[in-house]
Design a protein around this motif. Structure first.
Motif, PDB file in Angstrom:
ATOM      1  N   ALA A  37       2.932   2.311  11.755  1.00  0.00           N
ATOM      2  CA  ALA A  37       2.364   2.881  10.538  1.00  0.00           C
ATOM      3  C   ALA A  37       1.953   1.756   9.595  1.00  0.00           C
ATOM      4  O   ALA A  37       2.542   0.672   9.612  1.00  0.00           O
ATOM      5  N   ILE A  38       0.960   2.054   8.777  1.00  0.00           N
ATOM      6  CA  ILE A  38       0.530   1.131   7.730  1.00  0.00           C
ATOM      7  C   ILE A  38      -0.094   1.958   6.625  1.00  0.00           C
ATOM      8  O   ILE A  38      -0.660   3.029   6.893  1.00  0.00           O
ATOM      9  N   GLY A  39       0.021   1.493   5.395  1.00  0.00           N
ATOM     10  CA  GLY A  39      -0.504   2.309   4.314  1.00  0.00           C
ATOM     11  C   GLY A  39      -0.711   1.545   3.035  1.00  0.00           C
ATOM     12  O   GLY A  39      -0.782   0.311   3.042  1.00  0.00           O
ATOM     13  N   TRP A  40      -0.807   2.294   1.944  1.00  0.00           N
ATOM     14  CA  TRP A  40      -1.016   1.746   0.609  1.00  0.00           C
ATOM     15  C   TRP A  40      -0.006   2.338  -0.360  1.00  0.00           C
ATOM     16  O   TRP A  40       0.304   3.539  -0.293  1.00  0.00           O
ATOM     17  N   PHE A  41       0.475   1.498  -1.243  1.00  0.00           N
ATOM     18  CA  PHE A  41       1.201   2.008  -2.399  1.00  0.00           C
ATOM     19  C   PHE A  41       0.611   1.371  -3.651  1.00  0.00           C
ATOM     20  O   PHE A  41      -0.108   0.377  -3.597  1.00  0.00           O
TER      21      PHE A  41
END
Length: 121
Positions: free
Chosen positions: A33-37
């Motif tokens: 998984a990879i994402g943005w905060f």
């Protein structure tokens, strides 16, 4: 540990759009998984989007429809398209690797230096 470098932030008027980019030093397809905060001054860190290798994209309900996460595995790059931006979207946005894919909007073990997004008239 993969290195993450964000770009694309800036000043935009309310209702405008921005696309953020995150270039990874390694193969992002290897990540579960990879994402943005994002984090605004004086506020808690807030997960805004996540891409999970097994089952796709996730967003908080209040951002669904305005933010879109995507990736280009050939370029090892993650994107965040943000539309209809509001002043409350103002924050530093970080590309990040979640500690657990199941909680990909909540807890992170690795992130980039961030890019500032300011929404103001």
């Amino acid at each position: 540990q993969v290195q993450l470098v964000e770009s694309g932030g800036g000043l935009v008027q309310p209702g405008g759009s921005l696309q953020l980019s995150c270039t990874a030093s390694g193969n992002i397809r290897d990540l579960k998984a990879i994402g943005w905060f994002r984090q605004a001054p004086g506020k808690e860190r807030e997960g805004v989007s996540c891409f999970r290798e097994d089952d796709g994209t996730f967003y908080p309900d209040y951002l669904q429809g305005r933010f879109t996460i995507s990736r280009d595995v050939a370029k090892n790059t993650l994107y965040l398209q943000m539309n209809n931006l509001k002043p409350e979207d103002t924050a530093v946005y970080h590309c990040a690797v979640p500690r657990f894919a199941a909680w990909c909007l909540m807890d992170y073990i690795n992130w980039g230096q961030g890019t500032q997004v300011t929404v103001s008239s």
